[in-house]
Enzyme design. Sequence first.
Site, PDB file in Angstrom:
ATOM      1  N   ASP A 111      28.208  34.997  39.563  1.00 59.50           N
ATOM      2  CA  ASP A 111      29.132  34.672  40.650  1.00 59.50           C
ATOM      3  C   ASP A 111      28.364  33.826  41.654  1.00 59.50           C
ATOM      4  O   ASP A 111      27.130  33.849  41.667  1.00 59.50           O
ATOM      5  CB  ASP A 111      29.674  35.945  41.328  1.00 59.50           C
ATOM      6  CG  ASP A 111      31.026  35.726  41.999  1.00 59.50           C
ATOM      7  OD1 ASP A 111      31.083  34.960  42.977  1.00 59.50           O
ATOM      8  OD2 ASP A 111      32.013  36.303  41.528  1.00 59.50           O
TER       9      ASP A 111
ATOM     10  N   ASP B  21      39.996  34.073  39.766  1.00 54.16           N
ATOM     11  CA  ASP B  21      40.960  33.353  40.577  1.00 54.16           C
ATOM     12  C   ASP B  21      41.811  32.501  39.626  1.00 54.16           C
ATOM     13  O   ASP B  21      41.276  31.657  38.900  1.00 54.16           O
ATOM     14  CB  ASP B  21      40.224  32.451  41.570  1.00 54.16           C
ATOM     15  CG  ASP B  21      41.156  31.736  42.539  1.00 54.16           C
ATOM     16  OD1 ASP B  21      42.351  31.570  42.217  1.00 54.16           O
ATOM     17  OD2 ASP B  21      40.679  31.330  43.602  1.00 54.16           O
TER      18      ASP B  21
ATOM     19  N   ASP C 252      45.697  40.021  35.806  1.00 61.84           N
ATOM     20  CA  ASP C 252      47.017  40.500  36.212  1.00 61.84           C
ATOM     21  C   ASP C 252      47.992  39.339  36.366  1.00 61.84           C
ATOM     22  O   ASP C 252      49.186  39.558  36.551  1.00 61.84           O
ATOM     23  CB  ASP C 252      46.915  41.230  37.554  1.00 61.84           C
ATOM     24  CG  ASP C 252      46.580  40.255  38.679  1.00 61.84           C
ATOM     25  OD1 ASP C 252      45.513  39.621  38.599  1.00 61.84           O
ATOM     26  OD2 ASP C 252      47.387  40.116  39.615  1.00 61.84           O
TER      27      ASP C 252
ATOM     28  N   THR D  93      38.092  47.397  37.858  1.00 62.79           N
ATOM     29  CA  THR D  93      37.483  46.848  39.062  1.00 62.79           C
ATOM     30  C   THR D  93      38.306  47.285  40.278  1.00 62.79           C
ATOM     31  O   THR D  93      39.410  47.827  40.149  1.00 62.79           O
ATOM     32  CB  THR D  93      37.452  45.311  39.018  1.00 62.79           C
ATOM     33  OG1 THR D  93      38.805  44.826  39.057  1.00 62.79           O
ATOM     34  CG2 THR D  93      36.775  44.812  37.748  1.00 62.79           C
TER      35      THR D  93
ATOM     36  N   TYR E 201      39.871  45.392  42.338  1.00 59.91           N
ATOM     37  CA  TYR E 201      41.130  44.664  42.378  1.00 59.91           C
ATOM     38  C   TYR E 201      42.108  45.159  41.315  1.00 59.91           C
ATOM     39  O   TYR E 201      43.311  45.230  41.552  1.00 59.91           O
ATOM     40  CB  TYR E 201      40.889  43.154  42.220  1.00 59.91           C
ATOM     41  CG  TYR E 201      40.242  42.548  43.439  1.00 59.91           C
ATOM     42  CD1 TYR E 201      40.974  42.393  44.618  1.00 59.91           C
ATOM     43  CD2 TYR E 201      38.922  42.165  43.432  1.00 59.91           C
ATOM     44  CE1 TYR E 201      40.397  41.856  45.755  1.00 59.91           C
ATOM     45  CE2 TYR E 201      38.330  41.621  44.565  1.00 59.91           C
ATOM     46  CZ  TYR E 201      39.076  41.474  45.717  1.00 59.91           C
ATOM     47  OH  TYR E 201      38.495  40.950  46.850  1.00 59.91           O
TER      48      TYR E 201
END
Length: 218
Positions: free
Chosen positions: A70, A119, A155, A195, A197
């Site tokens: 990342d 993203d 998602d 995670t 999220y």
Amino acid sequence: MGKDKLRKFAEVATFKNVVQLDVGKDFKGQWAAKFFGNNNPIVLELACGKGEYTVNLAKRYPERNFIGIDYKGNRIWRGAKTALEEGIDNVGFLRIQIESILEHFAENEIAEIWITFPDPQPQISREKKRLTNQRFLEKYKLLLQPGGLMHLKTDNDGFYAYTLEQIDALGLRKEKETTDLYHSELVDDVLAIKTYYERKYLASNKNINYVQWMFREA
């Protein structure tokens, strides 16, 4: 930048399990030997965020090496700190832009790649930033060993559909796929790793998409 982010950036620079920017180029082709001190297979998690998936995979597979990638050091800080505190030696983190991944890893150096909740870059103008855009897929193809698996969890239904289109456009075979992971027969201990999220998405009753594919047979 807030004081907490600055503190984490400063602290992450002292972590032995974090490599930043051009320093990572020194390990190209030799990550297993030079960074981990073994010859075990290497697994990457791209856009790893806080590194929850990377760390949990490392716990489950001590016979493999895991690297979370990342660009945001304040996010990497959490996973790297957890690994240090818990003595998980088969996990590391690399702070780079994923666009430069071929400068840091050699061809056929990687056994497996995970992309977890990236993203989705939904704007048409940002399609080239999507981590399953064909220019990225071509990079992964070079890095992965024959038989090496790619995994995507997301998602975002639009991003998932886009990814399937890219896979099909390259004539690749999908090994597993589902638009509702937790109501499918595919879910196992590894895919059940969640995670921060993902927990939020599930709490909002969002479906989780998953696809697994490879570029070359073993």
